[in-house]
Write a protein that holds these residues in place. Structure first.
Motif, PDB file in Angstrom:
ATOM      1  N   UNK A   1       0.831  -1.206   0.000  1.00  0.00           N
ATOM      2  CA  UNK A   1       0.000   0.000   0.000  1.00  0.00           C
ATOM      3  C   UNK A   1       0.868   1.260   0.000  1.00  0.00           C
ATOM      4  N   UNK A   2       1.956   1.244   0.765  1.00  0.00           N
ATOM      5  CA  UNK A   2       2.868   2.398   0.789  1.00  0.00           C
ATOM      6  C   UNK A   2       3.454   2.653  -0.593  1.00  0.00           C
ATOM      7  N   UNK A   3       3.838   1.587  -1.288  1.00  0.00           N
ATOM      8  CA  UNK A   3       4.374   1.736  -2.649  1.00  0.00           C
ATOM      9  C   UNK A   3       3.290   2.215  -3.609  1.00  0.00           C
ATOM     10  N   UNK A   4       2.072   1.729  -3.415  1.00  0.00           N
ATOM     11  CA  UNK A   4       0.939   2.119  -4.255  1.00  0.00           C
ATOM     12  C   UNK A   4       0.671   3.617  -4.114  1.00  0.00           C
ATOM     13  N   UNK A   5       0.642   4.104  -2.869  1.00  0.00           N
ATOM     14  CA  UNK A   5       0.387   5.524  -2.623  1.00  0.00           C
ATOM     15  C   UNK A   5       1.504   6.380  -3.221  1.00  0.00           C
TER      16      UNK A   5
ATOM     17  N   UNK B   1      15.803   5.925   2.732  1.00  0.00           N
ATOM     18  CA  UNK B   1      15.723   6.563   1.417  1.00  0.00           C
ATOM     19  C   UNK B   1      14.273   6.873   1.066  1.00  0.00           C
ATOM     20  N   UNK B   2      13.367   5.958   1.395  1.00  0.00           N
ATOM     21  CA  UNK B   2      11.952   6.189   1.127  1.00  0.00           C
ATOM     22  C   UNK B   2      11.442   7.394   1.916  1.00  0.00           C
ATOM     23  N   UNK B   3      11.848   7.517   3.170  1.00  0.00           N
ATOM     24  CA  UNK B   3      11.406   8.637   4.002  1.00  0.00           C
ATOM     25  C   UNK B   3      11.972   9.971   3.506  1.00  0.00           C
TER      26      UNK B   3
ATOM     27  N   UNK C   1       5.471   3.577   6.059  1.00  0.00           N
ATOM     28  CA  UNK C   1       6.875   3.208   5.860  1.00  0.00           C
ATOM     29  C   UNK C   1       7.569   2.990   7.205  1.00  0.00           C
ATOM     30  N   UNK C   2       7.363   3.886   8.152  1.00  0.00           N
ATOM     31  CA  UNK C   2       8.016   3.789   9.462  1.00  0.00           C
ATOM     32  C   UNK C   2       7.581   2.525  10.208  1.00  0.00           C
TER      33      UNK C   2
END
Length: 557
Positions: free
Chosen positions: A47-51, A109-111, A213-214
């Motif tokens: 879901x995080x990747x989708x958003x 890196x994502x954050x 993500x966290x």
């Protein structure tokens, strides 16, 4: 038997055995099964990747329908940079994200990417000058490129290639939903004088994604001293590709708009950029044995073909998505909202075709036939776009988008598999970073090259008296559109025809791109889609896995 003959036979036997071991390793990699759990954590990460993918798609596509209103309010002459700054930012540092995520891990890196995207959104929303808006869009692009790359890398960390088709289809669905709703959102907000909320709405969404993500994104990071990891980074390669990409985009953005194509201010950065990109490829092949471009040279012509098709498809996608709304606004006098709705024909064709293609590739374990079919649909759709005139029916324009969208949706998903099928699992991160870079860099070419062709054609096609109303260096497409509904006849018809004729040249250039695409697809080989993931970066939760070398040992015993 002489000693020399014996030595030769020993060498031949050794080579045969080494080849057998290599073949066995590859076969073991293909047959080894790596189960993965589809628990709450898995779906939360997905879901995080989708958003993240949705956010980047909305920002890329929404600006086109909103830009005429923004230009009218902010003024300024560098309108083309509003689109180019975003695509440039999303491409320039993208290869760097793969390497730095190998060092620091995926979550930091994502954050940082989400923070950059949010910062850029805040600056763009608060912009009171065109330059401030461009700065905000640049920061948005930096974050968007990293988010796009990291989403693909994280999925590869969790899911074996053989089962990745349907999940990649979900990411394509996110892009298509964002790409489809983006023009409508941008047009609706702009039409009601609330275009700043196009950027402000990103802030809470970035916050929600950061929480996901966290809490849930817990992947392994290889151990080792940070200093040693930093030394292993390909700093020279990253510097070459970043500076070269920036130079090329500056030239494409200025060419024919701010300066003539013959101007040194266009030719110098263009030539330097192309030389730099060539130097990057040579450097990676000669001095970085594990470099990304090493995957592109023979005998891995399949990976090279996949990279090429991915790049060319990105140009087709960006050009149609960004410039078709201009056709509806200029030639059909559509409002920003109506132009956004008319763009649904493309976006909501790409969406289901991407999902369907991903599922079919996963079931059939074949990717080449789908790619060939996809390019045929793209060629037909773009060729039909070339027939559009100012008085063509709206139904024709929608139908041609659908045909092109079918092809784009298929190749959008399928181009991934020849690259990853020919790539060792340990090299998946740099390969995916480069794959995403090429797609995003293609978006730059689609926006800026399409804009340059359109601008130059409008200079020749618009009536001279009407053209004289605009300042030198103005982006004619976005500057002229708001005035078209108020023009008297026959001037209105002349301007509408000028736009249709200019856009026809854009589609003709795009037809050549699709022709190169189908030719490049002929160089693929079939690779069995393997079932391995990189154990160094899998989820931290304990799970069963099969080691390829252990399997090899058992088979030989």
């Amino acid at each position: 038997m002489e000693a020399g003959q014996v030595e030769t036979l020993v060498k031949v036997d050794t080579l045969v055995n080494e080849q057998a071991v290599a073949d066995a390793k590859r076969e073991s990699r293909v047959s080894a099964s790596v189960p993965f759990r589809r628990d709450l954590g898995f779906w939360a990460i997905l879901l995080a990747c989708f958003i993240a993918t949705l956010l980047t798609a909305v920002e890329f596509t929404s600006i086109g329908t909103a830009l005429p209103v923004i230009v009218d309010e902010l003024g300024g002459g560098q309108f083309v940079w509003v689109g180019s700054a975003y695509t440039l930012g999303s491409s320039a540092l993208l290869p760097f994200t793969g390497g730095i995520s190998q060092i620091l891990g995926r979550r930091p890196v994502m954050l940082v990417a989400l923070a950059l995207f949010a910062l850029g959104s805040a600056v763009a929303g608060a912009a009171h000058t065109m330059n401030m808006l461009i700065v905000g869009r640049t920061f948005q692009g930096l974050g968007a490129g990293a988010l796009t790359s990291m989403s693909q890398i994280i999925i590869a960390d969790m899911i074996p290639l053989r089962e990745r088709g349907s999940y990649n289809g979900l990411m394509a669905l996110a892009w298509a939903i964002g790409g489809g709703t983006g023009p409508l959102i941008g047009g609706a907000l702009a039409e009601h004088g609330q275009w700043r909320w196009l950027f402000y709405l990103n802030l809470p969404i970035c916050g929600i994604d950061a929480i996901l993500v966290i809490v849930f994104l817990r992947l392994r990071t290889p151990g080792g001293a940070l200093r040693d990891k930093l030394r292993s980074m390909d700093w020279v390669g990253n510097m070459l590709i970043t500076s070269s990409t920036t130079s090329v985009v500056i030239a494409l953005t200025w060419g024919g708009v701010v300066y003539s194509w013959q101007s040194a201010r266009v030719l110098v950065p263009l030539v330097l950029g192309l030389i730099g990109l060539a130097a990057f490829v040579v450097y990676e092949m000669k001095f970085v044995p594990e470099g990304v471009t090493a995957l592109m040279v023979p005998p891995e012509r399949t990976a090279f073909s996949g990279y090429t098709q991915n790049f060319l498809m990105g140009i087709v996608l960006a050009t149609i998505a960004y410039w078709v709304p201009v056709y509806f606004q200029a030639c059909k006098e559509a409002s920003p909202i109506a132009a956004g709705v008319d763009s649904f024909a493309l976006s909501y064709t790409i969406s289901p075709m991407s999902v369907i293609t991903g599922v079919l590739i996963q079931k059939t374990q074949r990717y080449r036939p789908f790619m060939w079919v996809g390019w045929v649909f793209m060629i037909v759709g773009v060729a039909l776009l070339c027939t559009l005139g100012a008085d063509s029916s709206r139904g024709s324009a929608l139908g041609y988008q659908i045909l092109a969208g079918i092809g784009i949706g298929i190749v959008y998903i399928a181009a991934y598999f020849p690259v990853m099928g020919a790539t060792d699992v340990k090299q998946s991160t740099p390969a995916l970073a480069f794959f995403t870079f090429l797609r995003n860099f293609a978006l730059v070419w689609g926006v800026t090259l399409g804009g340059a062709v359109l601008q130059n054609q409008l200079k020749h096609n618009l009536p001279p008296a009407y053209l004289a109303k605009f300042p030198q260096g103005a982006d004619l497409a976005f500057a002229a559109i708001p005035s078209i509904p108020t023009l008297p006849e026959p001037l209105k018809s002349e301007v509408r025809k000028a736009f249709a004729d200019a856009l026809r040249v854009v589609w003709e250039v795009l037809a050549g791109v699709t022709g190169v695409g189908i030719i490049s697809s002929l160089f693929m080989k079939h690779y069995t889609l393997h079932t391995m993931v990189d154990e160094d970066f899998g989820r931290k939760e304990k799970h069963h896995s099969v080691d390829a070398d252990s399997t090899l040992k058992v088979e030989h015993e």
